[in-house]
Scaffold this active site. Structure first.
Site, PDB file in Angstrom:
ATOM      1  N   LYS A  75       0.857  -1.192   0.000  1.00  0.00           N
ATOM      2  CA  LYS A  75       0.000   0.000   0.000  1.00  0.00           C
ATOM      3  C   LYS A  75       0.890   1.238   0.000  1.00  0.00           C
ATOM      4  CE  LYS A  75      -4.073   1.817   2.508  1.00  0.00           C
ATOM      5  NZ  LYS A  75      -4.975   1.581   3.661  1.00  0.00           N
ATOM      6  N   SER A 150      -9.838   1.310   2.371  1.00  0.00           N
ATOM      7  CA  SER A 150      -8.973   2.135   1.557  1.00  0.00           C
ATOM      8  C   SER A 150      -7.829   1.376   0.894  1.00  0.00           C
ATOM      9  CB  SER A 150      -8.379   3.259   2.411  1.00  0.00           C
ATOM     10  OG  SER A 150      -7.539   2.721   3.420  1.00  0.00           O
ATOM     11  N   SER A 174     -10.043  -1.017   6.613  1.00  0.00           N
ATOM     12  CA  SER A 174      -9.438  -0.832   5.287  1.00  0.00           C
ATOM     13  C   SER A 174      -8.669  -2.015   4.735  1.00  0.00           C
ATOM     14  CB  SER A 174      -8.516   0.380   5.304  1.00  0.00           C
ATOM     15  OG  SER A 174      -9.280   1.533   5.111  1.00  0.00           O
TER      16      SER A 174
HETATM   17  N1  GLN Z   1     -13.358   3.435   5.748  1.00  0.00           N
HETATM   18  C1  GLN Z   1     -12.844   3.894   7.009  1.00  0.00           C
HETATM   19  C2  GLN Z   1     -12.525   5.367   6.901  1.00  0.00           C
HETATM   20  O1  GLN Z   1     -12.772   5.923   5.897  1.00  0.00           O
HETATM   21  C3  GLN Z   1     -11.644   3.092   7.407  1.00  0.00           C
HETATM   22  C4  GLN Z   1     -10.416   3.500   6.709  1.00  0.00           C
HETATM   23  C5  GLN Z   1      -9.228   2.714   7.132  1.00  0.00           C
HETATM   24  O2  GLN Z   1      -9.330   1.678   7.782  1.00  0.00           O
HETATM   25  N2  GLN Z   1      -8.071   3.247   6.811  1.00  0.00           N
HETATM   26  O3  GLN Z   1     -12.054   5.963   7.814  1.00  0.00           O
END
Ligand code: GLN
Length: 491
Positions: A75, A150, A174
């Protein structure tokens, strides 16, 4: 595709070459990356050099390590020395970290071959990878749909066969949510099990790095390679790491499994998700587990608490991007003062969702509101932890959906931030508690798109968590395989 474990075994034994493994993956990237856009950067030359070094080591009688010759996707919020690390944000334009994240060092030391940096929602804020400054990633199962987020780039890269393994970060889901939407395994470890040194911070009390793999054993091995104490991260536990892979073949006979009532009936869950969860519970019962329902009451407040705590921490962490120290600097006019430079840089450098989080977080922390918002959210966080601890007095692991539905069409939720946030309803409780959780593919929706089921465990319960995940995997219907992964050999 052969598993990462098989690949490493063959390369270590001199039965296969890391260079050939890499070329097979690069061929799939060449053929399909333009459709999927899993990567911000493919590191073709560096990967070829790394694979050659692995093959030379084997030829010279040295053992390159547990991930010998295994292609891994990173990532793009994990720092790589001298290689751009963008967080899919314009504000980091041109920035090259002067150091590697600890997880990157551990991968390299284990003989892994890093194939590239994967796309994400800007600064990991989002659930669809549509918040990337470089355009969305598409789901390899259906190019009209999102891969989740994400860490959508890493999930898609593994699903498409561009890399055998991937690393993501999970602040509120994410890793697990994109794993579910892409039909792969993804795990968030216990907070403090994996060093966050070199992970660009989003919400420091919630962030954890974790693995993606095509199967449970591969994901567990990757976690075992990256876990463990690190003097460079003071939040990393000093204890010896738990072995995620230690009980994979042990079955579930006699284990107590609790299906979390509040998550099984959470807002917005689609019917196929409920069906798959029930089938997963039945499969574990048939394998000898004692399955029952359990109430973890405070989890219903998880989303509300998360969307105060995460933005609050983000507003503080992202203050460092001011045009002075990293990446982009916009000087609006030759006689602009410092404040004008800050304003122009942050206005142009950040996307809409990041700005929304900074505003929400700053508000939640501001004088007069701090106690009502941030303080209250922290109290709810404690209640969630206590409720989980109570549940784990009666159960070894818990079962819940991962995401409310399968992969949704691109653009479907971009206009409504709250709708997007609802994706995280079943995943954020584990982050708030600091506990581990893994998503395992289990069944499909009516259109044949993959769905995942989550196994949750108490702190440092990775061994039992992966033990149950392996049993679920063994009982699951064969997961769909995207056509592009079949390229270059049997799937
Ligand atoms: N979807 C969640 C957010 O937007 C989690 C994101 C993540 O785990 N980095 O904060």
């Amino acid at each position: 595709m052969t598993s990462a474990i098989e690949t490493a075994a063959r390369v270590r034994a001199g039965e296969g070459r890391a260079a050939d493994v890499l070329e097979e993956h690069l061929a799939r990237i060449a053929a399909h990356e333009s459709e999927v856009h899993a990567f911000n950067l493919v590191l073709v030359e560096q990967a070829r050099a790394a694979a050659a070094a692995v093959d030379e080591a084997v030829a010279a009688g040295r053992d390159p390590g547990r991930l010998a010759g295994v292609p891994v996707a990173l990532k793009d919020n994990l720092c790589t020395r001298g290689i751009p690390t963008t967080c899919s944000s314009r504000i980091l334009d041109g920035w090259k970290p002067p150091y590697d994240a600890t997880v990157v060092r551990r991968l390299v030391d284990a003989g892994a071959v890093i194939v590239g940096k994967t796309n994400l929602d800007e600064f990991a804020m989002g659930s669809s990878t549509e918040n990337s400054a470089f355009g969305p990633t598409r789901n390899p199962h259906d190019l009209g749909r999102v891969p989740g987020g994400s860490s959508g780039g890493s999930a898609a890269a593994v699903a498409a066969g561009f890399a055998a393994l991937g690393l993501g970060s999970d602040t509120g889901g994410s890793i697990r949510q994109p794993a579910s939407l892409c039909g792969v395994v993804g795990a968030k470890p216990t907070y403090g099990l994996v060093s966050r040194y070199g992970l660009v911070a989003f919400a420091s009390s919630l962030d954890q790095i974790g693995p993606f793999g095509l199967d449970v054993a591969d994901a567990a091995l990757l976690l075992d390679v990256i876990a463990g104490p690190d003097s460079l991260d003071s939040t990393c536990m000093p204890d010896p790491p738990v072995q995620a892979s230690s009980r994979l073949g042990a079955g579930v006979d006699g284990l107590r499994v609790g299906v979390v009532e509040e998550l099984a009936s959470a807002e917005g869950l689609t019917p196929p998700v409920g069906i798959c969860l029930r089938e997963a519970a039945e499969a574990l019962a048939a394998a000898g587990a004692k399955v029952d329902e359990v109430s973890v009451p405070a989890t219903v407040y998880g989303l509300s608490a998360y969307y105060l705590i995460a933005p609050a921490e983000a507003s503080s962490n992202l203050a460092r991007y001011d045009g002075v120290r990293y990446g982009k600097r916009i000087v609006p006019s030759p006689d602009a003062d410092l404040t004008e430079m800050y304003l122009a840089t942050r206005s142009e450098g950040f996307g809409a969702e990041v700005k929304r989080r900074i505003m929400l977080g700053t508000y939640a922390l501001s004088a007069g509101y701090y106690d009502a918002y941030y303080g209250q959210a922290q109290r709810v966080r404690t209640l969630i932890l206590r409720d989980f601890e109570a549940a784990y007095r009666d159960f070894d692991v818990l079962l819940a959906p991962t995401a409310p539905g399968s992969a949704f069409p691109l653009g479907e939720k971009t206009a409504d931030p709250l709708l997007m946030y609802l994706n995280d309803v079943c995943t954020v409780p584990s982050n708030l508690a600091g506990h581990p959780a893994v998503s395992v593919p289990f069944g499909t929706d009516h259109a044949g798109l993959p769905l995942g089921v989550q196994v949750l465990a108490p702190a440092l319960g990775e061994a039992v968590m992966f033990q149950v995940a392996a049993a679920l995997e063994a009982a699951a219907p064969a997961p769909p395989v995207p056509a592009m992964r079949r390229m270059g050999g049997p799937a």
